[in-house]
Scaffold this motif. Sequence first.
Motif, PDB file in Angstrom:
ATOM      1  N   HIS A  11       0.844  -1.194   0.000  1.00 32.73           N
ATOM      2  CA  HIS A  11       0.000   0.000   0.000  1.00 32.73           C
ATOM      3  C   HIS A  11       0.883   1.250   0.000  1.00 32.73           C
ATOM      4  O   HIS A  11       1.624   1.490   0.945  1.00 32.73           O
ATOM      5  N   PRO A  12       0.820   2.048  -1.061  1.00 31.00           N
ATOM      6  CA  PRO A  12       1.625   3.270  -1.094  1.00 31.00           C
ATOM      7  C   PRO A  12       1.227   4.217   0.040  1.00 31.00           C
ATOM      8  O   PRO A  12       0.080   4.207   0.505  1.00 31.00           O
ATOM      9  N   ASP A  13       2.156   5.050   0.461  1.00 30.42           N
ATOM     10  CA  ASP A  13       1.882   6.011   1.529  1.00 30.42           C
ATOM     11  C   ASP A  13       1.299   7.312   0.993  1.00 30.42           C
ATOM     12  O   ASP A  13       0.626   8.046   1.732  1.00 30.42           O
ATOM     13  N   THR A  44     -11.736   3.642   0.175  1.00 32.00           N
ATOM     14  CA  THR A  44     -11.018   3.136  -1.003  1.00 32.00           C
ATOM     15  C   THR A  44     -11.093   1.619  -1.162  1.00 32.00           C
ATOM     16  O   THR A  44     -10.715   1.095  -2.206  1.00 32.00           O
ATOM     17  N   ALA A  45     -11.579   0.915  -0.158  1.00 28.34           N
ATOM     18  CA  ALA A  45     -11.533  -0.557  -0.161  1.00 28.34           C
ATOM     19  C   ALA A  45     -12.257  -1.150  -1.364  1.00 28.34           C
ATOM     20  O   ALA A  45     -11.751  -2.074  -2.021  1.00 28.34           O
ATOM     21  N   LYS A  46     -13.436  -0.632  -1.691  1.00 31.43           N
ATOM     22  CA  LYS A  46     -14.206  -1.181  -2.808  1.00 31.43           C
ATOM     23  C   LYS A  46     -13.472  -0.997  -4.129  1.00 31.43           C
ATOM     24  O   LYS A  46     -13.395  -1.930  -4.953  1.00 31.43           O
ATOM     25  N   THR A  47     -12.913   0.189  -4.336  1.00 34.18           N
ATOM     26  CA  THR A  47     -12.190   0.459  -5.585  1.00 34.18           C
ATOM     27  C   THR A  47     -10.934  -0.388  -5.684  1.00 34.18           C
ATOM     28  O   THR A  47     -10.591  -0.893  -6.755  1.00 34.18           O
ATOM     29  N   ILE A  48     -10.240  -0.555  -4.564  1.00 38.79           N
ATOM     30  CA  ILE A  48      -9.047  -1.404  -4.557  1.00 38.79           C
ATOM     31  C   ILE A  48      -9.404  -2.833  -4.953  1.00 38.79           C
ATOM     32  O   ILE A  48      -8.694  -3.465  -5.748  1.00 38.79           O
ATOM     33  N   ASN A  49     -10.494  -3.355  -4.432  1.00 41.56           N
ATOM     34  CA  ASN A  49     -10.920  -4.708  -4.804  1.00 41.56           C
ATOM     35  C   ASN A  49     -11.242  -4.796  -6.295  1.00 41.56           C
ATOM     36  O   ASN A  49     -10.937  -5.800  -6.949  1.00 41.56           O
ATOM     37  N   GLN A  50     -11.850  -3.753  -6.842  1.00 43.75           N
ATOM     38  CA  GLN A  50     -12.156  -3.736  -8.270  1.00 43.75           C
ATOM     39  C   GLN A  50     -10.872  -3.684  -9.105  1.00 43.75           C
ATOM     40  O   GLN A  50     -10.780  -4.329 -10.151  1.00 43.75           O
ATOM     41  N   ILE A  51      -9.895  -2.926  -8.630  1.00 40.59           N
ATOM     42  CA  ILE A  51      -8.596  -2.872  -9.326  1.00 40.59           C
ATOM     43  C   ILE A  51      -7.946  -4.251  -9.318  1.00 40.59           C
ATOM     44  O   ILE A  51      -7.388  -4.693 -10.327  1.00 40.59           O
ATOM     45  N   ALA A  97      -9.180   4.097   4.549  1.00 41.34           N
ATOM     46  CA  ALA A  97      -9.319   2.779   3.933  1.00 41.34           C
ATOM     47  C   ALA A  97     -10.770   2.446   3.614  1.00 41.34           C
ATOM     48  O   ALA A  97     -11.067   1.811   2.602  1.00 41.34           O
ATOM     49  N   ARG A  98     -11.697   2.889   4.451  1.00 44.87           N
ATOM     50  CA  ARG A  98     -13.109   2.567   4.225  1.00 44.87           C
ATOM     51  C   ARG A  98     -13.637   3.206   2.935  1.00 44.87           C
ATOM     52  O   ARG A  98     -14.613   2.723   2.352  1.00 44.87           O
TER      53      ARG A  98
END
Length: 236
Positions: free
Chosen positions: A39-41, A61-68, A58-59
């Motif tokens: 995870h980049p800083d 960005t979590a959905k977008t990260i999973n899509q990525i 994190a709450r």
Amino acid sequence: MHVLKDISFDVAPAEVVCIIGPSGSGKSTMLRCLNFLEHPDIGTVEVDGLKVDVSLPARETAKTINQIRLRTGMVFQSFNLFPHMSALDNVIEGLVTVKRMDKNQAVEIGKSFLNKVGLATKFHEFPARLSGGQQQRVAIARAMAMQPRVMLFDEPTSALDPELIGEVLQVMQQLVEEGMTMLTVTHEMGFARKFAHRVFFMDAGRIIESGAPEQVFEHPQDQRTRLFLSAIEKKR
């Protein structure tokens, strides 16, 4: 301590980027930041139109990260196959558990991708009964079965005996010819020269030099690049 410093680049659809450089230069870390295995800083990551500002909670960005992650397939140097599963079961695991696909449909897709990487007779073999090159091809089939938009290869041939490297590079060549967008950390300079659209040379956490293969390999602009390539030539 900063592992990566001032990293910024774009990759076009169907472009092949090969990342070269000495051990410890940040190549694998940079690759792993793209699908958030690291995870980049600070900064932003955008894949296939999905953008994450890593400074947000994190709450958010979590959905977008999973899509990525669903849009990026990754192949590691150590295969990372489940030893208790057959080749076919390894390939379909993500389809069934992540995409919630019907198992019969997943099996058909899994078989088609194992066929594609030349393993039509190995559906029911377990990893321990496969060569290193065959295991890596299973790993590529597993990643491709998820139908990613981008493939990330982290030194996919470095754990292989020399005689097995060619069979993995042949599968990667096929992906290049089919127009897959690829970022590849590699020590295979021949592959980078022939198939990359751009080459990044990294050192000390920075992209020191980037350009077309003929420019980077034949006319490097940075002294550090020249020293690295000279050392590679002496080892050949």
